[in-house]
Every structure is written in C-alpha cells, then in structure tokens.
Design an enzyme around this catalytic site. Structure first.
Site, short mmCIF file in Angstrom:
data_model
loop_
_atom_site.label_atom_id
_atom_site.label_comp_id
_atom_site.label_asym_id
_atom_site.label_seq_id
_atom_site.Cartn_x
_atom_site.Cartn_y
_atom_site.Cartn_z
N ASP A 92 0.81 -1.23 0.00
CA ASP A 92 0.00 0.00 0.00
C ASP A 92 0.84 1.27 0.00
OD1 ASP A 92 0.73 -0.52 2.82
OD2 ASP A 92 -0.55 1.20 3.23
N ASP A 95 5.81 0.46 3.32
CA ASP A 95 6.16 -0.75 4.03
C ASP A 95 5.94 -1.96 3.13
OD1 ASP A 95 3.42 -0.98 3.94
OD2 ASP A 95 3.11 -0.51 6.05
N TYR A 239 -5.25 0.49 9.32
CA TYR A 239 -6.41 0.76 8.46
C TYR A 239 -7.70 0.42 9.19
CZ TYR A 239 -3.49 1.84 4.45
OH TYR A 239 -2.59 2.44 3.60
N GLU A 474 5.57 9.94 2.99
CA GLU A 474 5.18 8.57 2.62
C GLU A 474 4.14 8.61 1.50
OE1 GLU A 474 4.27 4.22 4.57
OE2 GLU A 474 3.81 6.00 5.77
#
Length: 496
Positions: A92, A95, A239, A474
C-alpha cells in the site's frame, strides 16, 4: 495574463513562451485526441509517472515489461502458511504489508478513471498501462476470494514496521488474515466487491469473459458483506475503518448497479442503504463517491434518488472556499487539508470527485447551489485543477510533491524499497540496525520512486523532505489512483 494557445504536429514538446503559455498538441496517431501541456506543468508526464509508481508497488513475480528496474520479485510464498497462493497484489505504501482494504480502493478508483476517462487515457497512450494496473490487483483478488471467505491481509504490520528492508529481502512473518462467516468484515468485502464490479465495467469491451468473472465475484462479495455484517478490526491500527461499513455497502451496490442495471441493486440504493452527508472522500469514507455516481442516475431520470444528488451538492459546497457552507480547511495556498498523514489522498480524492461531477453537470446543464451562490461545471473543474497543480509544483514552496516530476521534487520518500541500494547485503543486518543504515541517513534515496505523490505539506504549506517525516513523505497507492483520471483529463483538454 492572456494564455497563448498553439496547435502543432506532435514532436518533441519543449517549454516555450511565457510561463502561462499552453501548448496544445494534435495527436493524429491517437485518433485525434488532444494533448495539452502547460508550460509549467506537463500533465501527460505526470500521468505517465503516476502509473509507474503503482508498478513500483507491485508484489509477486514481476512481468518482463516492468518499468521500475530497481524492483524485483518479492513475497512469492505469500499464502503458503494457509496453503493458498496469495502472491501478487500491491504494497500500500512505504512498508511491505499487503492490506486488502486500501488495495481494493486503489483498484476501484483506478477502474473509475479507466471508465470515466477512457478516451482521454487512450489519447495519452496510457490506457493499457492503467488496465494492466487494474488487472494486477484483480488477479490477486481472484486468489484471495473463495465462496465463504476472503483473505484480506498478508504480513504482520507490527513486526514489519520494526524492520527497514526491501520487500525482495524481507524476513518478517507473512502472517495471513481473513474474514468469513465467523469473522465478518463488511467494509473490506464491500470495497472488494466495488473493485471487482468497477473493473468488470472497465474490461467489458476488452475481455468479456474476464469481465464476467469479475462481476460474479463482485456479486458474491456483496452478498457476503450484507449477510454477515460486522466491522473487521484486524487491520488496526493502520487501516481501522472509523466510518463503519454502511458506506462500503452503498458504494458496492452503486458499482454493481452500474455494472448490471439489475433492479435489486437500485432497490438497495433507494430503500436499504443508510445514507450520510459528508465532506470528504477517502479509503475509509466512500459516501461522496457513491453520491456523485448516483447523481448521474438522478439526472438520467431516476428521480427517487434526488436525496443523493443533494448530498453530492452538499459535498461540493463543503469543500469550495467560496461556498457559504465551506467546512474543509484549506492551506494558505488553497490546498485541501483534512489531517496530517497522507493528506494528499484528500487532495487527489477531492480533485477526482470535482472533476467527475463537473462532467455530469456539464452533460446535463446543471449547477450546484450553495445558499445564494451557484457554481457551474467550469468552476468545479477549475478547483479540481488547482488541487492537482498545487501538488505538481504551483505552490508557495515552488516545488513538486511528486517524485521525479517538475521543479525541486522530493528525494527522500519514506519508502523501504526506494531507500536501500539494489544489491546491498542486508542478510547480516538486524532489524534495529536497518534503520541506522538506511532510514536515518539524510541523503537522497538511491532508487527514484518515480511518480509517487507524497503525503505533502502541513496545514500551513510547510514541507520537510526527510524520510523520517512520514506524514509528509510517505506515498500511498490510492493517492495516485485518485489522480490518474484527473491527470488524463488535464492532459487532453484545455482547462483554465
């Protein structure tokens, strides 16, 4: 300042004239499509690079035409712990975990771009790359879906986040998570249903058999989400769905109706769905997206859906700074800012909804009314364009927030794969020391994460290009998937 408009045969495009000049290129080889390139912002280049970033997020066995050459095959044994092949799909963000909810939202919104801006993507030559990106996600979902369960995550996020290694060399556990009759997850089942339904529309004219398979899985997942209602918290704290699952059920039903035109889905939208008026659109909150889609049905004659059209208008009124009902904060430069941490998702999400709704309003000669003010399709598209322009470099910092694009782009994306040199020997490096070697170094990433739209500036337009400033640096797949359609439109149409 008046804009110069120049028409010429497509050759090498160079920045010419005044900064506000627009070069309009007639592309005979793309069946008469128009390619518009702002002298400051080359939307076609931004579109191409935004798709390349999605390729950099691929997991599994990479295809021969894979463009980010510094990436390699990874996580080929995913699912082995439960005797299921779960290789493939997308990481996603920065990571090495595969989360089902944001992955599905990425596929849904990328499919929406392929549907809404199909001719524009053809004109830019990027449609096939977009379709390949969608299929990379849906092929993974076919593996993850069975009759009574859905695998929703691979990788232990807590242990993964304690190690800073490339996905090609990761040694952290690839724990598998699933939802089923006893462990419901209506948000993830609903979003994955929406992804498969939207993808089925995108593939219908290309591969009818594949489109039919997608649609069958979408129906199965929607039934699963409705029958076994419940929130899945297994992806927390990364999430967590704070909005609940009613928005995903509406979102899935909307895409299923768009794909099938079957009355049961329209009945769900009109009679069973639990609506809400909202001011944002994101991986967690889908109401506004569904409301924009359903508004098209209202304008086409489904008058019982007027409430959805009113809610879509409310979303617009809540975001426009000129609206008396404005609720959403904007930075001094005018960028939508809802919260720190991947705030760019709200920027591209707002741009996508404003762009699509402007298309719908223009088609039906309608306006949005916010108290004593009215806003037409041109006004909505101008706001969408401004949000994209701010991300691409037309901002007080004079810098792009897309890696590898424009003026002074960021170089320290918070991203494991991009920050570790290819060929670096990580086998003898412990997880704590991996941060010392590659995370804490104040140097540009050795591998350019081309096209990644990073988290972006704070509420005061301040931006710090440091790897450890994850809220600002990020990237996330759904930030880019939401930008693809708008970029295609801006690349092919002259918009003030």
């Amino acid at each position: 300042m008046l804009e110069k408009k120049i028409c010429l045969v497509y050759r090498n495009i160079m920045h010419v004239g005044k900064p506000s000049a627009i070069i309009v290129v007639w592309l005979a080889l793309f069946q008469g499509g128009l390619l518009c390139v702002n002298a400051d912002l080359n939307y076609k280049d931004a579109l191409t690079k935004s798709i390349i970033f999605l390729e950099a997020q691929r997991s599994g066995k990479l295809p021969p035409n894979h463009r980010p050459k510094w990436r390699g095959d990874s996580a080929l044994d995913d699912g082995k712990l439960v005797n299921v092949d779960l290789s493939g799909g997308y990481y996603d963000a920065g990571d090495n975990v595969k989360y089902g909810l944001p992955m599905a939202f990425t596929v849904t919104t990328l499919s929406w771009a392929a549907i809404q801006y199909n001719s524009e993507l053809k004109a830019t030559g990027e449609l096939q790359n977009v379709m390949d990106g969608i299929k990379w996600g849906t092929d993974y979902f076919f593996k993850a879906i069975s009759k009574h369960k859905l695998y929703v995550q691979v990788g232990d996020p807590n242990l993964d986040h304690q190690c800073w290694v490339r996905p090609e060399e990761m040694r952290t556990p690839r724990t598998v998570y699933r939802i089923d009759e006893n462990t419901p997850g209506s948000e993830i089942a609903g979003e994955t249903s929406a992804a498969m339904a939207a993808a089925s529309i995108a593939f219908r004219s290309i591969d009818k058999v594949y489109a039919r398979r997608l649609l069958n899985k979408a129906k199965l997942l929607f039934q699963m989400a409705k029958t076994h209602k419940g929130t899945y918290d297994g992806e927390c704290p990364f999430y967590c769905s704070f909005s609940g699952y009613n928005d995903e059920l509406l979102w899935a039903a909307t895409w299923l109706y768009m794909a099938t035109k079957r009355p049961e889905y329209l009945t769900y939208i009109h009679e069973e769905a639990i609506p809400a008026t909202v001011a944002e659109f994101s991986w967690d909150l889908k109401y506004a997206g569904a409301q924009v889609l359903v508004s098209k049905l209202f304008f086409e004659g489904e008058k019982e859906l007027e409430n959805y059209k009113n809610q879509a208008d409310s979303y617009i009124c809540s975001n426009l700074p000129e609206s008396p009902y404005m609720q959403v904060h904007t930075t001094p430069a005018g960028m939508v800012h809802l919260r720190d941490g991947a705030n760019s998702q709200y920027v591209t999400g707002t741009a996508m909804l404003f762009s699509v709704y402007s298309d719908i309003l223009a088609e039906h000669n309608q306006k949005v009314i916010c108290s004593d003010k009215q806003f037409d399709s041109t006004h909505l598209m101008a706001f969408a364009k401004k949000q994209i322009d701010l991300l691409l470099g037309n901002n007080p910092n004079g810098r792009s927030y897309m890696v590898g694009f424009g003026s002074n782009p960021p170089t320290q994306a918070h991203h494991r794969g991009a920050s570790i040199p290819v060929g670096a020997d990580t086998s003898q490096v412990s997880c704590p020391m991996s941060f010392v070697y590659w995370y804490n170094k104040d140097t540009p990433n050795p591998n350019e994460l081309t096209g990644a739209i990073l988290g972006g500036p704070d509420k005061d337009d301040k931006f710090n290009d440091k790897r450890w400033e994850s809220a600002m640096t990020e990237p996330c797949t759904y930030v880019n998937s939401l930008a693809v359609g708008v970029l295609a439109k801006l690349a092919t149409k002259s918009i003030a």
